[in-house]
Design an enzyme around this catalytic site. Structure first.
Site, PDB file in Angstrom:
ATOM      1  N   ASP A  45      -6.003  -0.902 -24.368  1.00  0.00           N
ATOM      2  CA  ASP A  45      -5.309   0.135 -25.138  1.00  0.00           C
ATOM      3  C   ASP A  45      -6.231   0.621 -26.249  1.00  0.00           C
ATOM      4  OD1 ASP A  45      -3.493   1.692 -26.490  1.00  0.00           O
ATOM      5  OD2 ASP A  45      -2.474  -0.013 -27.440  1.00  0.00           O
ATOM      6  N   ASP A  49      -0.708   1.905 -29.034  1.00  0.00           N
ATOM      7  CA  ASP A  49       0.709   2.073 -28.661  1.00  0.00           C
ATOM      8  C   ASP A  49       1.184   0.962 -27.718  1.00  0.00           C
ATOM      9  OD1 ASP A  49      -0.501   2.732 -26.286  1.00  0.00           O
ATOM     10  OD2 ASP A  49       0.445   4.700 -26.072  1.00  0.00           O
ATOM     11  N   ASP A  53      -4.921   2.646 -21.593  1.00  0.00           N
ATOM     12  CA  ASP A  53      -5.141   4.086 -21.412  1.00  0.00           C
ATOM     13  C   ASP A  53      -6.561   4.366 -20.923  1.00  0.00           C
ATOM     14  OD1 ASP A  53      -6.654   3.815 -23.788  1.00  0.00           O
ATOM     15  OD2 ASP A  53      -4.839   4.104 -24.979  1.00  0.00           O
ATOM     16  N   ASP A 122      -4.920   6.824  -6.672  1.00  0.00           N
ATOM     17  CA  ASP A 122      -3.728   6.425  -5.936  1.00  0.00           C
ATOM     18  C   ASP A 122      -2.912   7.692  -5.665  1.00  0.00           C
ATOM     19  OD1 ASP A 122      -1.653   4.744  -4.989  1.00  0.00           O
ATOM     20  OD2 ASP A 122      -2.163   3.250  -6.506  1.00  0.00           O
ATOM     21  N   ASP A 224      -0.368   5.670  -1.070  1.00  0.00           N
ATOM     22  CA  ASP A 224       0.738   4.776  -1.377  1.00  0.00           C
ATOM     23  C   ASP A 224       1.887   4.934  -0.384  1.00  0.00           C
ATOM     24  OD1 ASP A 224       2.192   3.077  -3.463  1.00  0.00           O
ATOM     25  OD2 ASP A 224       3.558   4.774  -3.240  1.00  0.00           O
ATOM     26  N   GLU A 278      -1.937   2.279   2.354  1.00  0.00           N
ATOM     27  CA  GLU A 278      -1.251   1.068   1.948  1.00  0.00           C
ATOM     28  C   GLU A 278      -0.428   0.619   3.149  1.00  0.00           C
ATOM     29  OE1 GLU A 278       2.219   1.187  -0.459  1.00  0.00           O
ATOM     30  OE2 GLU A 278       1.981  -0.879  -1.099  1.00  0.00           O
ATOM     31  N   HIS A 344      -1.183  -5.134  -7.574  1.00  0.00           N
ATOM     32  CA  HIS A 344      -0.139  -4.949  -8.588  1.00  0.00           C
ATOM     33  C   HIS A 344       1.279  -5.212  -8.064  1.00  0.00           C
ATOM     34  CE1 HIS A 344      -0.237  -1.434  -6.151  1.00  0.00           C
ATOM     35  NE2 HIS A 344       0.911  -1.042  -6.664  1.00  0.00           N
ATOM     36  N   ASP A 345       1.425  -5.442  -6.773  1.00  0.00           N
ATOM     37  CA  ASP A 345       2.743  -5.736  -6.209  1.00  0.00           C
ATOM     38  C   ASP A 345       2.923  -7.231  -5.953  1.00  0.00           C
ATOM     39  OD1 ASP A 345       3.620  -3.091  -6.177  1.00  0.00           O
ATOM     40  OD2 ASP A 345       2.661  -2.707  -4.242  1.00  0.00           O
TER      41      ASP A 345
HETATM   42  C1  GLC Z   1       3.835   1.004  -3.243  1.00  0.00           C
HETATM   43  C2  GLC Z   1       3.230   0.589  -4.567  1.00  0.00           C
HETATM   44  C3  GLC Z   1       4.294  -0.021  -5.417  1.00  0.00           C
HETATM   45  C4  GLC Z   1       5.359   1.020  -5.652  1.00  0.00           C
HETATM   46  C5  GLC Z   1       5.902   1.541  -4.339  1.00  0.00           C
HETATM   47  C6  GLC Z   1       6.684   2.790  -4.542  1.00  0.00           C
HETATM   48  O1  GLC Z   1       4.234  -0.083  -2.516  1.00  0.00           O
HETATM   49  O2  GLC Z   1       2.163  -0.276  -4.331  1.00  0.00           O
HETATM   50  O3  GLC Z   1       3.796  -0.473  -6.644  1.00  0.00           O
HETATM   51  O4  GLC Z   1       6.384   0.479  -6.418  1.00  0.00           O
HETATM   52  O5  GLC Z   1       4.869   1.899  -3.450  1.00  0.00           O
HETATM   53  O6  GLC Z   1       5.832   3.835  -4.858  1.00  0.00           O
END
Ligand code: GLC
Length: 570
Positions: A45, A49, A53, A122, A224, A278, A344-345
């Site tokens: 950051d 905030d 960023d 993305d 995605d 993805e 991140h999932d």
């Molecule tokens: C994909 C992303 C995930 C998101 C989902 C909806 O799976 O990796 O983080 O929540 O799509 O866009």
């Protein structure tokens, strides 16, 4: 469970009138690249905030370059009301205010390119935000020109056939909207209406938007949730409980290939940008159909089978080996795969696939890095994993921020589950575990922000952080850099054929990578106990290229020990 569900996870050729700008890029750079996935909200950051960023990322380019990585995949940075941390886009051509401005983006891209780092954006186009102007228009009246940008079901036809939503609080993917007396479809959150890819106008808008970023010079796109973009809009009734095999029923509808070929022709091949989906469909065949070069669709598949194996109850190493080995052999001749154990999932890889107990630090994480960086396919390192960042062990539901996870918590309570049981499971698997701030140093909030971080910092930052590891020649970070460098020097690790060794060993994952006259043997003790392995090779004559303990390896592998040997070849 959200986490389980998350692991999925004739079109018109509209001629383009824009000038063709083919950039001269090495078209296969992504095969030998190491990709770093950076979650912008949690990296650095710059303005206090509490939210990471673009300027923050810019300020850490020295660090990123020092890792030896080639490309950075940024999670979405577009304007968004942030119902799903940017995966709900309200303007695809603007930067999210929390992250900065378009000038910041241009400066970041230029600075990255100056350092030889590539940028992967993305692209979230299975759905948009309900606050996107397209949706506002679409819902305003049945005759609006944008009506068919989304999927609507007129209520006078009764209730639409049941569709499961991955993120909805009631798991219902049809939301009734009284304004036009109709339901709209949302496979994800209620604020993430699905776009209608059957509409050629919508598709053209998407390609134009991708072109906007390609013209800025971005080097790749990650698509995605794209396997859900094509839908069977005859809306057949699906069997009860189909959500247990959600992707089997709703992913990879045939038109997806028409859309991808169109996208490839209009954007991907025209600008020479790399592309990764993805998900990889439901079979090797599905995955091949997405990425085999002759099909002119995408470059790289991103399959979830392996990352889905880790459960709070553990996972079976033999199964893990089987998954990686069968995917490797299915792609030995054609197509290309991503290699990853985190994103991140998912929760942190060291917690899920090895051990986050302090006594196994840094061996458990460095062993996993040895694995990721010695397999065939493009390795992805998720931010913080280079340090061995672990799950934070949140104790209260108020520590969590992920809306789908909070919805699922409410849903499970309604089903009668005990809060404590849900929280125990979340501590292991909730995706927020993988989103805590990057641990830079021992100052307040791990040096991530001078403000209040949007999600709590993992308490172990006082010992587990960049500054400490940079100074330590035995740290996870130092090892990670060495392993990246080894992959760069050793073409066998990128291109070599893969052969599993001592297949039934329950503790050790061992394999060779062979390329021309070179053969490399990788030994990975996936357990917290000593282990032996029957390789059939004379290890006394092999040269250790890299190992993760301070002292050289011997016949017995120590807990989470990893060794890469160069074998003598005749
Ligand atoms: C994909 C992303 C995930 C998101 C989902 C909806 O799976 O990796 O983080 O929540 O799509 O866009």
């Amino acid at each position: 469970m959200i986490v389980a569900a998350l692991q999925w996870c004739g079109c018109q050729n509209t001629p383009t009138t824009k000038a063709t700008t083919i950039t001269n890029k090495d078209s296969n750079w992504w095969k030998s690249a190491v990709i770093y996935q950076l979650y912008p909200r949690s990296f650095k950051d710059s303005d206090g905030d509490g939210i990471g960023d673009l300027k923050g990322i810019l300020s850490e380019l020295d660090y990123l370059q020092s890792l030896g990585i080639d490309a950075i995949w940024l999670n979405p940075i577009y304007s968004s009301p942030n119902d799903d941390n940017g995966y709900d886009v309200s303007d695809y051509r603007a930067i999210m205010k929390d992250f900065g401005t378009m000038e910041d983006f241009d400066a970041l891209l230029a600075a990255m390119h100056q350092r030889g780092l590539k940028l992967i954006m993305d692209i979230v186009v299975n759905h948009s935000s309900d606050e996107h102007d397209w949706f506002r228009q679409s819902r305003s009246s049945r005759n609006n020109p944008y009506r068919n940008y989304y999927h609507w079901w007129p209520a006078e036809k009764g209730k639409p056939p049941y569709r499961y939503s991955l993120f909805d609080i009631n798991h219902d993917a049809w939301k009734y909207d009284s304004l036009t007396n109709a339901y709209y479809l949302h496979y994800f959150g209620v604020k993430q209406p699905d776009l209608n890819w059957e509409n050629p106008k919508l598709r053209q808008e998407i390609y134009d938007m991708m072109e906007f970023w390609a013209q800025k010079g971005v080097d790749g796109f990650r698509l995605d949730a794209f396997q859900f973009a094509a839908k069977d809009t005859s809306w057949p009734h699906l069997p009860q409980g189909y959500e247990q095999q959600f992707a089997k029923h709703v992913a990879m509808k045939p038109a997806i290939h028409n859309y991808l070929r169109e996208m490839n022709e209009q954007v991907l091949s025209k600008y020479g940008v790399m592309s990764v989906a993805e998900g990889a469909g439901n079979s090797f065949e599905d995955a091949h159909q997405l990425v085999d070069a002759a099909r002119k669709e995408l470059n790289m598949a991103y399959a979830f089978e392996a990352v889905d194996l880790a459960k709070s109850s553990g996972y079976n190493l033999l199964q893990f080996k089987r998954v990686f080995s069968t995917w490797d052999s299915a792609f030995a001749k054609e197509g290309w795969l991503s290699i990853f154990l985190a994103n991140h999932d998912n929760a942190r890889m060291v917690t899920r696939f090895a051990s986050d107990a302090p006594e196994h630090n840094p061996y458990a994480a460095t062993m996993l890095h040895t694995f990721l960086l010695s397999m065939r396919g493009t390795p992805y390192c998720y931010y913080g994993d280079e340090l061995g960042m672990t799950n934070p062990g949140f104790n209260s539901i108020t520590d969590y921020r992920d809306k789908p996870a909070l919805n699922d918590y409410q849903y499970q309570l309604k089903q009668g589950k005990k809060a404590a049981t849900i929280l125990t499971e979340m501590r292991f698997s909730c995706r927020d575990n993988g989103r805590t701030p990057m641990q830079w140093n021992t100052s307040a909030n791990a040096g991530f922000t001078t403000g209040t971080p949007w999600i709590a910092v993992n308490k172990n930052y006082t010992t587990l952080n960049v500054a400490a590891q940079q100074k330590d020649s035995t740290s996870c970070l130092t090892y990670f850099k060495k392993m990246v460098a080894l992959r760069k020097r050793e073409p066998a690790l990128v291109h070599g054929s893969y052969t599993l060794v001592d297949a039934n060993n329950q503790q050790v994952y061992a394999y060779t990578r062979s390329w021309k006259d070179k053969k490399v043997l990788v030994l990975l003790n996936f357990s917290g106990k000593q282990a032996t392995v029957q390789t059939g090779y004379q290890l006394s004559t092999a040269t250790p290229l890299l190992y993760n303990y301070a002292t050289p390896p011997s016949a017995t592998l120590r807990p989470y020990e990893a060794v890469v040997y160069a074998l003598q070849t005749p």
